[in-house]
Scaffold this active site. Sequence first.
Site, PDB file in Angstrom:
ATOM      1  N   LEU A  72      48.617  40.418  55.291  1.00 59.18           N
ATOM      2  CA  LEU A  72      49.169  41.729  55.163  1.00 59.18           C
ATOM      3  C   LEU A  72      50.678  42.007  55.637  1.00 59.18           C
ATOM      4  CD1 LEU A  72      46.124  43.700  56.917  1.00 59.18           C
ATOM      5  CD2 LEU A  72      46.682  43.477  54.493  1.00 59.18           C
ATOM      6  N   CYS A 129      39.934  43.146  54.732  1.00 56.71           N
ATOM      7  CA  CYS A 129      41.062  42.082  54.822  1.00 56.71           C
ATOM      8  C   CYS A 129      40.654  40.720  55.590  1.00 56.71           C
ATOM      9  CB  CYS A 129      42.292  42.236  55.224  1.00 56.71           C
ATOM     10  SG  CYS A 129      43.556  41.004  55.154  1.00 56.71           S
ATOM     11  N   ASN A 191      36.763  42.640  47.741  1.00 58.66           N
ATOM     12  CA  ASN A 191      38.039  41.916  48.294  1.00 58.66           C
ATOM     13  C   ASN A 191      37.657  40.498  48.264  1.00 58.66           C
ATOM     14  OD1 ASN A 191      40.339  41.175  49.823  1.00 58.66           O
ATOM     15  ND2 ASN A 191      40.412  43.029  50.783  1.00 58.66           N
TER      16      ASN A 191
HETATM   17  C1  LIG Z   1      47.828  37.020  47.251  1.00 60.40           C
HETATM   18  C2  LIG Z   1      46.799  38.185  47.643  1.00 60.40           C
HETATM   19  C3  LIG Z   1      47.195  39.079  48.311  1.00 60.40           C
HETATM   20  C4  LIG Z   1      46.272  40.155  48.679  1.00 60.40           C
HETATM   21  N1  LIG Z   1      46.604  41.350  49.366  1.00 60.40           N
HETATM   22  C5  LIG Z   1      45.787  42.311  49.533  1.00 60.40           C
HETATM   23  C6  LIG Z   1      46.198  43.358  50.284  1.00 60.40           C
HETATM   24  O1  LIG Z   1      47.218  43.610  50.960  1.00 60.40           O
HETATM   25  N2  LIG Z   1      45.215  44.347  50.678  1.00 60.40           N
HETATM   26  C7  LIG Z   1      44.004  44.365  49.887  1.00 60.40           C
HETATM   27  O2  LIG Z   1      43.119  45.329  49.814  1.00 60.40           O
HETATM   28  N3  LIG Z   1      43.378  43.382  49.278  1.00 60.40           N
HETATM   29  C8  LIG Z   1      44.619  42.340  49.030  1.00 60.40           C
HETATM   30  N4  LIG Z   1      44.123  41.080  48.130  1.00 60.40           N
HETATM   31  C9  LIG Z   1      42.670  41.057  47.322  1.00 60.40           C
HETATM   32  C10 LIG Z   1      43.052  41.523  46.010  1.00 60.40           C
HETATM   33  O3  LIG Z   1      43.324  42.864  45.845  1.00 60.40           O
HETATM   34  C11 LIG Z   1      41.652  41.425  45.205  1.00 60.40           C
HETATM   35  O4  LIG Z   1      40.527  42.348  45.956  1.00 60.40           O
HETATM   36  C12 LIG Z   1      41.061  40.109  45.026  1.00 60.40           C
HETATM   37  O5  LIG Z   1      42.075  39.139  45.191  1.00 60.40           O
HETATM   38  C13 LIG Z   1      39.906  39.896  44.232  1.00 60.40           C
HETATM   39  O6  LIG Z   1      40.680  40.157  42.810  1.00 60.40           O
HETATM   40  P1  LIG Z   1      41.011  39.168  42.018  1.00 60.40           P
HETATM   41  O7  LIG Z   1      40.073  37.957  41.825  1.00 60.40           O
HETATM   42  O8  LIG Z   1      41.474  39.860  40.639  1.00 60.40           O
HETATM   43  O9  LIG Z   1      42.342  38.472  42.566  1.00 60.40           O
HETATM   44  C14 LIG Z   1      44.858  40.221  48.050  1.00 60.40           C
HETATM   45  C15 LIG Z   1      44.830  39.050  47.091  1.00 60.40           C
HETATM   46  C16 LIG Z   1      45.811  37.962  47.085  1.00 60.40           C
HETATM   47  C17 LIG Z   1      45.331  36.791  45.926  1.00 60.40           C
END
Ligand SMILES: Cc1cc2nc3c(=O)[nH]c(=O)nc-3n(C[C@H](O)[C@H](O)[C@H](O)COP(=O)(O)O)c2cc1C
Length: 304
Positions: A72, A129, A191
């Site tokens: 974060l 998170c 998440n």
């Molecule tokens: C580099 C990175 C940073 C992330 N930061 C946050 C965040 O600040 N807040 C949040 O709710 N989810 C965060 N996530 C989670 C993503 O929003 C998402 O829920 C998760 O990666 C699953 O989706 P995806 O497979 O399409 O990435 C982050 C994911 C990644 C890869």
Amino acid sequence: MKGIDLGRGLILRNPVLGASGTYGYGTEYTDFLDLSSIGGVVVKGTTLYAREGNLYPRMAETPSGMLNAVGLQNKGVHYFVEEIYPLIQKYPTVMIVNVSGSSIKDYVETAEIINSLEHIPAIELNISCPNVKEGGMAFGTTPEGANEVVRAVRKVYKKHLMVKLTPNVTDITKIALAVEEAGADSLSLINTLLGMAIDIKTQRPKLSTVTGGLSGPAVRPIAVRMVWQVKQKVSIPVVGLGGIACWEDAIEFMLAGASAVQIGTFNFVDPTICGKVAKGICDYMKQKGYTSYNELTGALKLEC
Ligand SMILES: Cc1cc2nc3c(=O)[nH]c(=O)nc-3n(C[C@H](O)[C@H](O)[C@H](O)COP(=O)(O)O)c2cc1C
């Protein structure tokens, strides 16, 4: 095509959103796509005070996915209000702020500040998170903890309250029901999944935090299953995410019950992916003769 009304003033032009932590403030993508071609952007995790994030290394590639432990990193909500909001408020798409915290007081104060921003119609409350020592996922892993934080935020936040759930639980439907009962307007899931990778040459963990959050196509079947399970139990809209890499993946989520989707990790592979997925969904709908996105949500056929 008619837009998607998620309730309490949150209306999306189409069902595709850039996911928090992977889409910056939207600004980073304006060279790659027209933001008016997507449903919205969930900006990076915002906390009451600035956070430096975790020590490096905090990313590692894994088969069909990645581990991250960014922790974060952000400059805090006051910086967001003063420096970022003036830039993004004119963007031609819906801007949603992802709110994180280490205590209930943090979540409440941050939400209250964002409530006063005219052009932000919604927050996504991140109680999921896995990469912070205090708060974050701790709130989202018990129905009681999730209910308490959402109830407290609901009292001060008057616009659309979306709550983001963690998959790192035994039964996600219990958390979903507790969050709905506390007054959430919608749920987003999932998440990242808690994971770990080891460098066998150095015999050390690949991340400074030892464990981190797994995302990308590897997690998609888990996310689709959880969206489907949650949608059987709650009556508020569900926004699905986890591993979407093409429009066909997004359709799976919608058939399972998602009203909209978010794309995270795959933006790092193709920064135009959100626009392509939005177009792909629209073409599929036309081909099927649907006139509203609602007709696709939950259209899964279970009978033979
Ligand atoms: C580099 C990175 C940073 C992330 N930061 C946050 C965040 O600040 N807040 C949040 O709710 N989810 C965060 N996530 C989670 C993503 O929003 C998402 O829920 C998760 O990666 C699953 O989706 P995806 O497979 O399409 O990435 C982050 C994911 C990644 C890869």
